[in-house]
Enzyme design. Structure first.
Site, PDB file in Angstrom:
ATOM      1  N   LYS A   1       0.847  -1.206   0.000  1.00  0.00           N
ATOM      2  CA  LYS A   1       0.000   0.000   0.000  1.00  0.00           C
ATOM      3  C   LYS A   1       0.877   1.249   0.000  1.00  0.00           C
ATOM      4  O   LYS A   1       0.613   2.207  -0.729  1.00  0.00           O
ATOM      5  CB  LYS A   1      -0.948  -0.030   1.210  1.00  0.00           C
ATOM      6  CG  LYS A   1      -2.068  -1.031   1.028  1.00  0.00           C
ATOM      7  CD  LYS A   1      -2.828  -1.375   2.288  1.00  0.00           C
ATOM      8  CE  LYS A   1      -3.771  -2.550   1.993  1.00  0.00           C
ATOM      9  NZ  LYS A   1      -4.407  -3.115   3.181  1.00  0.00           N
TER      10      LYS A   1
ATOM     11  N   GLN B   1      -5.022  -1.897   9.221  1.00  0.00           N
ATOM     12  CA  GLN B   1      -4.784  -3.202   8.619  1.00  0.00           C
ATOM     13  C   GLN B   1      -5.394  -4.304   9.491  1.00  0.00           C
ATOM     14  O   GLN B   1      -5.119  -4.379  10.693  1.00  0.00           O
ATOM     15  CB  GLN B   1      -3.264  -3.421   8.449  1.00  0.00           C
ATOM     16  CG  GLN B   1      -2.904  -4.695   7.723  1.00  0.00           C
ATOM     17  CD  GLN B   1      -3.414  -4.732   6.276  1.00  0.00           C
ATOM     18  OE1 GLN B   1      -3.295  -3.759   5.535  1.00  0.00           O
ATOM     19  NE2 GLN B   1      -3.999  -5.847   5.885  1.00  0.00           N
TER      20      GLN B   1
ATOM     21  N   ASP C   1     -11.344   2.087   3.310  1.00  0.00           N
ATOM     22  CA  ASP C   1     -11.540   0.645   3.127  1.00  0.00           C
ATOM     23  C   ASP C   1     -13.011   0.319   2.833  1.00  0.00           C
ATOM     24  O   ASP C   1     -13.317  -0.786   2.387  1.00  0.00           O
ATOM     25  CB  ASP C   1     -11.122  -0.109   4.409  1.00  0.00           C
ATOM     26  CG  ASP C   1      -9.831  -0.896   4.218  1.00  0.00           C
ATOM     27  OD1 ASP C   1      -9.453  -1.153   3.052  1.00  0.00           O
ATOM     28  OD2 ASP C   1      -9.215  -1.259   5.231  1.00  0.00           O
TER      29      ASP C   1
END
Ligand code: NDP
Length: 282
Positions: A52, A96, A119
């Site tokens: 990322k 995460q 997300d």
């Protein structure tokens, strides 16, 4: 032999488009910044976080990395999110997953401000998707829609079968296919006659989390097959939920693993970061 849907090439195209957008935004004095929080040092998570950051660097998105120790308390994490929610120079916040067992993931996801939820996991983002309002969409299913569209595969009016109903893949996938006017069936571990159900599909999405479970018996001749699964086989090689060789001989188009859905997830995360700036400006 089936046509290969090249996620690597399509994601590269999207990243190049975003790079141009970000450069244009910079020229107008607008910066894009993503904050990535990792708790603990799970090796797979470290790889994802590294990828990322790399993608941010390529596109020109600033990235702030928070690498917190495994023993970080839930409250400490919530306090950090609260701080980042309030910072004007942070556009997107990504935590995460998975988190260590002592931290409640749902609580953490709900703590992220919906305008920074790149997300697309916040209940408000999911709700907006459900009722057809614009908002952040979970990156993997959003990437699959792009794969289909950019490969010239029609969704409207087609029979779409999704195998799997998780909150991050199966359910948002079904909602997005519905938004694109597909006729959608969602199947899962309690579905009876799964092979028969799957064989109805013009577009079959396998998000089942079982290596090579989907063989040609699940696939109608000429169907398009999207493989979301990622596993390591006994030889440490990557494979998907679909038995690629077996299925490629009956379907019309298929995503490989690696190089199919995987690269699209990061491309769509980057897209959500760029979109977050617009959302916050409103
Ligand atoms: P989950 O384990 O959360 O969900 C799996 C789903 O498959 C569940 O709904 C489950 O049903 C269903 N299922 C399990 N076994 C069967 C079976 N025998 N028959 C029918 N349905 C079954 O997985 P995720 O959705 O998070 O991920 C799916 C796969 O995609 C994994 O391999 C994961 O690694 C991969 N993945 C890949 C990403 C990428 O970027 N390429 C991103 C995210 C995930 P039930 O609900 O009844 O238990």
């Amino acid at each position: 032999m089936a046509r290969m849907i090249d996620g690597k090439a399509i994601s590269a195209q999207i990243k190049d488009e975003l790079k141009e957008k970000v450069a244009a935004m910079k020229a107008e004095g607008v910066e894009v910044t993503l904050a990535v929080i990792q708790v603990g040092s799970d090796p797979a998570s470290s790889v994802y976080v590294g990828n990322k950051k790399k993608a941010c660097g390529y596109i020109g998105i600033g990235s702030l990395a928070y690498e917190l120790p495994e023993e970080t308390s839930e409250q400490e994490l919530l306090d950090l999110i609260e701080e980042l929610n309030g910072r004007k120079d942070v556009n997107g916040i990504l935590v995460q997953l998975p988190l260590p067992k002592h931290i409640d993931e749902d609580k953490v996801i709900a703590a992220i401000h919906p305008d920074k939820d790149v997300d697309g996991f916040h209940p408000q983002s999911v709700g907006k998707l459900c009722i057809g309002q614009p908002g952040f969409v979970s990156c993997t299913p959003a990437g699959i829609i792009q794969l289909l569209k950019r490969s010239g595969i029609e969704i409207a009016g087609k029979e779409c079968v999704v195998i799997g109903r998780s909150n991050i893949v199966g359910k948002p996938m079904a909602l997005l296919l519905l938004r694109e006017n597909g006729t959608v069936t969602v199947s899962h571990s309690k579905t009876e006659n799964l092979k028969e159900v799957a064989r109805r599909a013009d577009i079959l999405v396998a998000a089942v989390g079982r290596p090579k479970m989907i063989t040609r018996d699940y696939v109608k001749e000429g169907a398009v097959v999207i493989d979301v699964g990622i596993h390591r086989n006994e030889n440490n090689k990557l494979c998907g939920d679909v038995d690629f060789e077996d299925v490629a001989s009956v379907c019309s188009a298929i995503t490989p693993v690696p190089g199919g859905v995987g690269p699209m997830t990061i491309a769509m995360l980057m897209n959500n970061c760029v979109e977050s700036v617009k959302l916050q400006a409103k």
